[in-house]
Design an enzyme around this catalytic site. Structure first.
Site, PDB file in Angstrom:
ATOM      1  N   ASP A  46       1.053  -1.195  -0.053  1.00  8.87           N
ATOM      2  CA  ASP A  46       0.116   0.139   0.027  1.00  8.87           C
ATOM      3  C   ASP A  46       0.951   1.358  -0.041  1.00  8.87           C
ATOM      4  O   ASP A  46       1.900   1.221   0.327  1.00  8.87           O
ATOM      5  CB  ASP A  46      -0.871  -0.087   1.298  1.00  8.87           C
ATOM      6  CG  ASP A  46      -2.088   0.988   1.026  1.00  8.87           C
ATOM      7  OD1 ASP A  46      -2.592   1.391   0.363  1.00  8.87           O
ATOM      8  OD2 ASP A  46      -2.772   1.130   2.001  1.00  8.87           O
ATOM      9  N   HIS A  54       2.628   3.075  -8.909  1.00  6.94           N
ATOM     10  CA  HIS A  54       2.524   1.766  -9.006  1.00  6.94           C
ATOM     11  C   HIS A  54       3.489   0.919  -9.846  1.00  6.94           C
ATOM     12  O   HIS A  54       4.036  -0.023  -9.797  1.00  6.94           O
ATOM     13  CB  HIS A  54       1.118   1.287  -9.898  1.00  6.94           C
ATOM     14  CG  HIS A  54      -0.150   1.837  -9.132  1.00  6.94           C
ATOM     15  ND1 HIS A  54      -0.206   1.455  -8.032  1.00  6.94           N
ATOM     16  CD2 HIS A  54      -1.101   2.304  -9.547  1.00  6.94           C
ATOM     17  CE1 HIS A  54      -1.502   1.802  -7.453  1.00  6.94           C
ATOM     18  NE2 HIS A  54      -2.039   2.432  -8.536  1.00  6.94           N
ATOM     19  N   LEU A  73      10.291 -21.084  -4.417  1.00  2.44           N
ATOM     20  CA  LEU A  73       9.374 -19.937  -3.868  1.00  2.44           C
ATOM     21  C   LEU A  73       7.820 -20.083  -4.808  1.00  2.44           C
ATOM     22  O   LEU A  73       8.185 -20.144  -6.024  1.00  2.44           O
ATOM     23  CB  LEU A  73      10.073 -18.543  -4.091  1.00  2.44           C
ATOM     24  CG  LEU A  73       8.960 -17.559  -3.635  1.00  2.44           C
ATOM     25  CD1 LEU A  73       8.822 -17.420  -2.028  1.00  2.44           C
ATOM     26  CD2 LEU A  73       9.665 -16.157  -3.948  1.00  2.44           C
TER      27      LEU A  73
HETATM   28  C1  FPP Z   1      -2.356   0.264  -3.247  1.00  2.00           C
HETATM   29  O1  FPP Z   1      -1.471   1.424  -3.209  1.00  2.00           O
HETATM   30  C2  FPP Z   1      -1.658  -0.728  -4.224  1.00  2.00           C
HETATM   31  C3  FPP Z   1      -2.363  -1.253  -5.368  1.00  2.00           C
HETATM   32  C4  FPP Z   1      -3.876  -1.249  -5.539  1.00  2.00           C
HETATM   33  C5  FPP Z   1      -1.703  -1.938  -6.421  1.00  2.00           C
HETATM   34  C6  FPP Z   1      -0.449  -2.687  -6.061  1.00  2.00           C
HETATM   35  C7  FPP Z   1       0.505  -2.978  -7.293  1.00  2.00           C
HETATM   36  C8  FPP Z   1       1.753  -3.149  -7.212  1.00  2.00           C
HETATM   37  C9  FPP Z   1       2.651  -2.684  -6.110  1.00  2.00           C
HETATM   38  C10 FPP Z   1       2.388  -3.365  -8.351  1.00  2.00           C
HETATM   39  C11 FPP Z   1       2.063  -4.988  -8.688  1.00  2.00           C
HETATM   40  C12 FPP Z   1       3.210  -5.651  -9.577  1.00  2.00           C
HETATM   41  C13 FPP Z   1       2.845  -6.805 -10.182  1.00  2.00           C
HETATM   42  C14 FPP Z   1       3.889  -7.434 -11.000  1.00  2.00           C
HETATM   43  C15 FPP Z   1       1.489  -7.165 -10.304  1.00  2.00           C
HETATM   44  P1  FPP Z   1      -2.778   2.818  -3.237  1.00  2.00           P
HETATM   45  O2  FPP Z   1      -2.637   2.945  -4.853  1.00  2.00           O
HETATM   46  O3  FPP Z   1      -4.011   2.287  -2.888  1.00  2.00           O
HETATM   47  O4  FPP Z   1      -1.838   3.855  -2.703  1.00  2.00           O
HETATM   48  P2  FPP Z   1      -2.478   5.056  -1.999  1.00  2.00           P
HETATM   49  O5  FPP Z   1      -3.393   4.620  -0.869  1.00  2.00           O
HETATM   50  O6  FPP Z   1      -1.432   5.861  -1.384  1.00  2.00           O
HETATM   51  O7  FPP Z   1      -3.482   5.683  -2.739  1.00  2.00           O
END
Ligand code: FPP
Length: 254
Positions: free
Chosen positions: A34, A51, A145
């Site tokens: 997050d 992201h 893994l």
């Molecule tokens: C939450 O942060 C994050 C997500 C919904 C997406 C997570 C995805 C990745 C870290 C990349 C994944 C990689 C692969 C290879 C699939 P947020 O956007 O809610 O952050 P905020 O709370 O600060 O708005």
């Protein structure tokens, strides 16, 4: 050059690695990644930049898990609720698995990693499905893994589907309701065959589960950090494991 908002990623010393390796290593680590949006906002960048950076952190966490011989890493990459986000953001998130796997799959194969998906992938765009299915298929015989991406995953809908399937199986006489146990429920979940997470990590300072593995996390140890996911480095990952190694797991006993 690093600007003032760029946090230098820290790695850990060989001594720390040795110390950690002498302790109890969690078999299954689950992570709620997050803080990508906030990370981007702090830099005046579009949310998707967070992201993209977050995807790079996935690479380094996979490497750390391999070093420590963690057996399962589950990453919450897209929840059933994330469809509510703006279309441009959803579209970007849908491209990440393909982007990640197009570069990483050969390395994952080399490292004996097995890719698995937990979630309903039917609703994903064709190119996303194709990329993840190919990764799952190509790595299916690997026994290192297990890299488990929770994609279009929501725990309540997973539980509802499990209960519906159990009900149908009882009606068809395949399942005897007298013998429904915790193990039966576990077997009907999308994570069937995987042990429960020993350690749950959530970044960005939010202290909640957000519909993630509600059944499976019943006895997991939780570790929360203020660090935003794109800043999460090897030092933070080891910190989480060291904290886990200090815990006494009692499972309701004394
Ligand atoms: C939450 O942060 C994050 C997500 C919904 C997406 C997570 C995805 C990745 C870290 C990349 C994944 C990689 C692969 C290879 C699939 P947020 O956007 O809610 O952050 P905020 O709370 O600060 O708005």
């Amino acid at each position: 050059m690093l600007n003032k908002l760029t946090r230098r990623k820290k790695t850990v010393s060989d001594d720390t690695k040795k110390d950690v390796l002498h302790g109890d290593i969690p078999v299954h680590i689950a992570i709620i990644m997050d803080g990508n949006g906030r990370w981007a906002k702090q830099r005046g960048l579009p949310r998707v930049a967070g992201h993209r950076e977050g995807m790079n952190v996935v690479r380094s966490v996979v490497r750390s898990c391999n070093e420590l011989d963690v057996k399962i890493l589950t990453l919450y990459a897209f929840s059933t609720e994330n469809w509510k986000r703006p279309k441009t953001e959803v579209d970007f998130l849908m491209k990440l698995p393909e982007k990640f796997l197009s570069v990483e799959l050969p390395k994952l194969i080399e490292e004996n990693v097995r890719v698995r998906i937990t979630g309903d992938i039917e609703r994903l765009p064709e190119f996303t499905k194709k990329a993840v299915n190919e990764a799952v298929e190509t790595t299916k015989n690997n026994n290192g893994l297990i890299l488990n991406f929770a994609l279009n995953y929501g725990s309540r809908s997973e539980l509802m589907d499990a209960f519906k399937s159990m009900y149908a199986d009882v009606r068809e006489g395949v399942l005897d309701e007298q013998h429904i146990s915790e193990e039966t429920v576990t077997d009907y979940l999308m994570t069937s065959g995987l042990s429960e997470p020993d350690l749950l990590i959530r970044t960005s300072g939010e202290i909640r589960l957000s519909n993630f593995m509600l059944w499976q996390l019943a006895y997991s140890e939780f570790w929360f950090t203020e660090v935003l996911w794109p800043d999460f480095d090897q030092e933070n990952f080891y910190e989480a494991i060291q904290a886990y190694q200090q815990r006494q797991r009692r499972y309701g006993g004394v």
